[in-house]
Design a protein around this motif. Structure first.
Motif, PDB file in Angstrom:
ATOM      1  N   THR A  77      -5.157   3.114  -2.946  1.00 28.86           N
ATOM      2  CA  THR A  77      -6.469   3.408  -2.374  1.00 28.86           C
ATOM      3  C   THR A  77      -7.380   3.956  -3.461  1.00 28.86           C
ATOM      4  OG1 THR A  77      -5.399   3.983  -0.279  1.00 28.86           O
ATOM      5  CG2 THR A  77      -7.698   4.632  -0.554  1.00 28.86           C
TER       6      THR A  77
ATOM      7  N   ALA B 286      -9.255   4.639   4.670  1.00 32.51           N
ATOM      8  CA  ALA B 286      -8.392   3.453   4.590  1.00 32.51           C
ATOM      9  C   ALA B 286      -7.675   3.217   5.908  1.00 32.51           C
ATOM     10  CB  ALA B 286      -7.376   3.637   3.464  1.00 32.51           C
ATOM     11  N   ALA B 287      -7.252   4.296   6.552  1.00 27.87           N
ATOM     12  CA  ALA B 287      -6.596   4.161   7.857  1.00 27.87           C
ATOM     13  C   ALA B 287      -7.560   3.598   8.894  1.00 27.87           C
ATOM     14  CB  ALA B 287      -6.058   5.519   8.315  1.00 27.87           C
TER      15      ALA B 287
ATOM     16  N   ALA C 186      -8.211  -0.212   8.351  1.00 29.58           N
ATOM     17  CA  ALA C 186      -7.095  -1.028   8.849  1.00 29.58           C
ATOM     18  C   ALA C 186      -7.150  -1.162  10.367  1.00 29.58           C
ATOM     19  CB  ALA C 186      -5.769  -0.406   8.418  1.00 29.58           C
TER      20      ALA C 186
ATOM     21  N   ALA D 184      -7.996  -4.604  12.559  1.00 31.46           N
ATOM     22  CA  ALA D 184      -7.036  -5.069  13.567  1.00 31.46           C
ATOM     23  C   ALA D 184      -7.683  -5.221  14.936  1.00 31.46           C
ATOM     24  CB  ALA D 184      -5.864  -4.097  13.639  1.00 31.46           C
TER      25      ALA D 184
END
Length: 321
Positions: free
Chosen positions: A63, A304-305, A308, A312
């Motif tokens: 990251t 970053a979490a 993602a 999705a």
């Protein structure tokens, strides 16, 4: 590049996910697998604002990026906007191309609360019953909600420079089914855990306000000159931080070091406790203090979490740049 607007963050990031991301990045920092870049933070000479950049690279999580933003003290009164404003930018570490832009306001609140919460998990007395709050602004509510998940607290006490704001944290206590009491600063001797979250440039919590065995999370000092607690309190404490270099330059430790009360070698990384390479609290009567300066890697981890999750769920906006 993916864009995750601020409006989507609340439906994507939870306190638990923020906690996990911050705990993991603290561990990576202590293991030498992640590092922060030097912080740029300046008064811009307009609206009394502080603006800057925090960034870093997590080699373990691949990251790379930065957070740009700061503190506009008149936003709430003038524009009905929160005073802290920020945006996180992520880059592909293989190519350097921008990969994401993420609204950073709620993420900053969640990651800051997660950092103090991680410190409570690893350093606070296991049987802590009373939590004290110094500060009652927007960020204080996030701090309290996260902290209440780490111990079986039975009471919340609070103090604020502006007492009319104390209902903000009283409401959080009520939501958790706990009594709340407004106290003077010397009333903090009752607390087993204290969170200080103000933007002060002079200390409010003094060494005499803290009982043996207390854990303190100092979360508001992130700029040269800021100070929330008396420097003598650090000399009485086992001192831990997110990043030592940042703590001594712009955290609470800046004042204790300048006064000759502690040295750089007296400050420990919280990540070392998480990794098991430092014992953390060494006795029931030891005061522990977390100097939470707020590092860029925290922002990158939660961003970053979120990216993602947004990808999705199909809520990220894709643009060519």
């Amino acid at each position: 590049m993916l864009i995750v607007p601020e409006r989507e963050i609340a439906n994507l990031m939870t306190r638990a996910a923020a906690f996990d991301a911050v705990e993991q990045v603290f561990a990576a920092m202590a293991a030498g697998d992640a590092y922060n870049f030097p912080v740029v933070r300046e008064a811009i000479g307009h609206e009394e604002a502080l603006y800057g950049f925090k960034g870093g690279f997590d080699q373990a999580g691949l990251t790379l990026g930065l957070k740009a933003g700061g503190y506009w003290p008149h936003n709430l009164e003038k524009r009905d906007l929160i005073n802290h404003q920020s945006t996180v930018f992520l880059f592909d570490p293989d190519t350097g191309k921008p990969s994401a832009m993420v609204g950073g306001n709620l993420l900053t609140a969640l990651r800051t609360a997660a950092a103090s919460s991680v410190s409570i998990k690893h350093l606070a007395p296991p049987d802590a019953k009373v939590i004290g709050m110094i500060g009652a602004g927007h960020q204080a509510t996030f701090q309290l909600r996260a902290a209440l998940e780490q111990r079986r607290f039975e009471k919340v006490i609070g103090w604020n420079y502006h007492p009319e704001m104390l209902p903000n944290i009283a409401k959080v206590a009520q939501e958790a089914g706990l009594p709340f009491e407004a106290v003077q600063l010397d009333g903090m001797v009752e607390a087993d855990v204290i969170i200080s979250i103000t933007s002060a440039f002079a200390p409010s919590l003094m060494a005499g306000h803290v009982s043996p065995g207390t854990h303190i999370a100092c979360m508001g000092t992130d700029t040269k000159g800021k100070q929330e607690v008396e420097a003598a309190l650090l000399a009485r404490s086992g001192v831990f931080t997110d990043e030592v270099a940042q703590a001594i330059s712009l955290g609470e430790a800046q004042h204790a070091i300048a006064a000759g009360l502690i040295s750089e070698g007296d400050i420990n990384q919280l990540g070392a406790v998480i990794n098991g390479t430092h014992p953390g609290r060494i006795s029931p009567d030891q005061i522990t203090l977390f100097d939470g300066t707020g590092v860029g890697l925290q922002d990158l981890a939660v961003a970053a979490a979120v990216v993602a999750l947004a990808a999705a769920k199909g809520v990220a906006i894709k643009v060519d740049i």
